[in-house]
Scaffold this motif. Sequence first.
Motif, PDB file in Angstrom:
ATOM      1  N   GLY A   1      17.260  14.018  18.500  1.00  0.00           N
ATOM      2  CA  GLY A   1      18.882  14.274  19.388  1.00  0.00           C
ATOM      3  C   GLY A   1      19.578  14.262  18.570  1.00  0.00           C
ATOM      4  N   ASN A   2      19.861  15.030  18.189  1.00  0.00           N
ATOM      5  CA  ASN A   2      20.752  15.453  16.247  1.00  0.00           C
ATOM      6  C   ASN A   2      21.467  17.103  16.881  1.00  0.00           C
ATOM      7  OD1 ASN A   2      21.260  13.041  15.258  1.00  0.00           O
ATOM      8  ND2 ASN A   2      19.233  13.858  13.888  1.00  0.00           N
ATOM      9  N   GLY A   3      21.386  17.015  18.940  1.00  0.00           N
ATOM     10  CA  GLY A   3      21.794  18.892  18.517  1.00  0.00           C
ATOM     11  C   GLY A   3      22.956  18.522  18.593  1.00  0.00           C
ATOM     12  N   SER A   4      23.339  17.717  18.936  1.00  0.00           N
ATOM     13  CA  SER A   4      25.401  17.922  19.293  1.00  0.00           C
ATOM     14  C   SER A   4      25.627  17.901  17.749  1.00  0.00           C
ATOM     15  CB  SER A   4      25.907  16.650  20.347  1.00  0.00           C
ATOM     16  OG  SER A   4      25.784  15.280  19.762  1.00  0.00           O
ATOM     17  N   ALA A   5      25.416  16.946  16.628  1.00  0.00           N
ATOM     18  CA  ALA A   5      25.304  17.162  15.275  1.00  0.00           C
ATOM     19  C   ALA A   5      25.307  18.253  14.823  1.00  0.00           C
ATOM     20  CB  ALA A   5      24.775  15.738  14.663  1.00  0.00           C
ATOM     21  N   LEU A   6      24.203  19.006  15.096  1.00  0.00           N
ATOM     22  CA  LEU A   6      23.718  20.070  14.051  1.00  0.00           C
ATOM     23  C   LEU A   6      25.105  21.103  14.891  1.00  0.00           C
ATOM     24  CD1 LEU A   6      21.795  22.695  12.982  1.00  0.00           C
ATOM     25  CD2 LEU A   6      20.546  22.685  15.368  1.00  0.00           C
ATOM     26  N   ALA A   7      25.035  21.117  16.349  1.00  0.00           N
ATOM     27  CA  ALA A   7      25.924  22.436  16.816  1.00  0.00           C
ATOM     28  C   ALA A   7      27.614  22.350  15.887  1.00  0.00           C
ATOM     29  CB  ALA A   7      26.106  21.617  18.517  1.00  0.00           C
ATOM     30  N   GLY A   8      27.946  20.776  15.380  1.00  0.00           N
ATOM     31  CA  GLY A   8      29.103  20.698  15.228  1.00  0.00           C
ATOM     32  C   GLY A   8      28.926  20.994  13.869  1.00  0.00           C
ATOM     33  N   ALA A   9      27.659  21.260  13.276  1.00  0.00           N
ATOM     34  CA  ALA A   9      27.769  21.623  11.085  1.00  0.00           C
ATOM     35  C   ALA A   9      27.512  23.059  12.058  1.00  0.00           C
ATOM     36  CB  ALA A   9      26.557  20.560  10.773  1.00  0.00           C
ATOM     37  N   VAL A  10      27.059  23.671  12.616  1.00  0.00           N
ATOM     38  CA  VAL A  10      26.433  25.118  12.640  1.00  0.00           C
ATOM     39  C   VAL A  10      28.632  25.827  12.665  1.00  0.00           C
ATOM     40  CG1 VAL A  10      26.322  26.764  14.343  1.00  0.00           C
ATOM     41  CG2 VAL A  10      24.906  25.243  13.179  1.00  0.00           C
ATOM     42  N   VAL A  11      29.554  24.850  13.550  1.00  0.00           N
ATOM     43  CA  VAL A  11      30.700  25.375  13.465  1.00  0.00           C
ATOM     44  C   VAL A  11      31.114  24.936  12.755  1.00  0.00           C
ATOM     45  CG1 VAL A  11      33.560  25.269  15.013  1.00  0.00           C
ATOM     46  CG2 VAL A  11      30.774  25.634  16.494  1.00  0.00           C
ATOM     47  N   GLN A  12      31.617  23.539  11.909  1.00  0.00           N
ATOM     48  CA  GLN A  12      32.118  23.473  10.887  1.00  0.00           C
ATOM     49  C   GLN A  12      31.793  24.349   9.585  1.00  0.00           C
ATOM     50  OE1 GLN A  12      32.041  19.057   9.421  1.00  0.00           O
ATOM     51  NE2 GLN A  12      32.996  19.291   7.950  1.00  0.00           N
ATOM     52  N   GLY A  13      30.619  25.019   9.047  1.00  0.00           N
ATOM     53  CA  GLY A  13      30.491  25.369   8.063  1.00  0.00           C
ATOM     54  C   GLY A  13      30.229  26.989   8.332  1.00  0.00           C
ATOM     55  N   ALA A  14      30.604  27.187   9.770  1.00  0.00           N
ATOM     56  CA  ALA A  14      30.988  28.837   9.985  1.00  0.00           C
ATOM     57  C   ALA A  14      32.365  28.887   9.352  1.00  0.00           C
ATOM     58  CB  ALA A  14      30.992  28.634  11.569  1.00  0.00           C
ATOM     59  N   GLY A  15      33.552  28.173  10.332  1.00  0.00           N
ATOM     60  CA  GLY A  15      34.323  28.050   9.280  1.00  0.00           C
ATOM     61  C   GLY A  15      35.124  27.987   8.240  1.00  0.00           C
ATOM     62  N   ALA A  16      34.556  26.668   7.181  1.00  0.00           N
ATOM     63  CA  ALA A  16      33.934  27.183   5.873  1.00  0.00           C
ATOM     64  C   ALA A  16      33.699  27.707   4.904  1.00  0.00           C
ATOM     65  CB  ALA A  16      33.445  25.349   5.561  1.00  0.00           C
ATOM     66  N   GLY A  17      32.800  28.599   6.029  1.00  0.00           N
ATOM     67  CA  GLY A  17      32.611  29.890   5.057  1.00  0.00           C
ATOM     68  C   GLY A  17      33.674  31.020   5.240  1.00  0.00           C
ATOM     69  N   VAL A  18      34.172  31.431   5.807  1.00  0.00           N
ATOM     70  CA  VAL A  18      35.299  31.957   6.320  1.00  0.00           C
ATOM     71  C   VAL A  18      36.743  31.875   5.371  1.00  0.00           C
ATOM     72  CG1 VAL A  18      36.984  32.849   8.567  1.00  0.00           C
ATOM     73  CG2 VAL A  18      34.776  32.858   8.893  1.00  0.00           C
ATOM     74  N   ASN A  19      37.021  30.347   5.759  1.00  0.00           N
ATOM     75  CA  ASN A  19      37.628  30.296   4.165  1.00  0.00           C
ATOM     76  C   ASN A  19      37.533  30.228   3.153  1.00  0.00           C
ATOM     77  OD1 ASN A  19      39.506  29.147   6.371  1.00  0.00           O
ATOM     78  ND2 ASN A  19      38.606  27.111   6.460  1.00  0.00           N
TER      79      ASN A  19
END
Length: 190
Positions: free
Chosen positions: A22-40
């Motif tokens: 039941g943590n699908g939305s948390a995973l999606a948020g972490a993926v987006v946040q991680g991608a942004g952090a990677g670009v920065n």
Amino acid sequence: MLMSWIWAIISAISLCSAFLTGNGSALAGAVVQGAGAGVNLAITMAGSLCLWSGVGAVMEAAGVTDMLSRLFRPLLHRVFPSTKKDAALSRDLSGNICANFLGLGNAATPLGIRAAQRLKRGDTATDELCRLIVLNTASIQLIPANVAAVRSGLGCQSPFDILPAVWITSALSAGLGVTAAFLLGRVWKS
């Protein structure tokens, strides 16, 4: 190819686990946040890499790398006897070592590849080529520019406070690695 499969399997297990718990939305948020952090982080590191690569180019144009090549010559002749007969190999190895001293693996790579091509004999890796790979991988770093850029990009106030640890660990790993390569080269021949 194998790493691609391993990465795909780990990703699939992570996705399945997240949705089953039941943590699908948390995973999606972490993926987006991680991608942004990677670009920065990549943007932050780009400036540092450009600076130190420019310093390396200026050093080469000013003849500093040639001077260092002469300085390293006695050591290079002992570790890489082929440098006695091949000035281009000596220059490439010296440049590779200098770039690694500055912590610029990206600038050291082309020089290391050229040196490796000059050391290659047929389809077999020579002892000198093995020592180059070990030395390049375990590189002694005086100024860990890439690590400092990452630390700075992640908000560290003093990114170079790791210098003593980097000096000790890189000198020990390079020394032990080259010693092991020498010993294994001799054992393998006997």
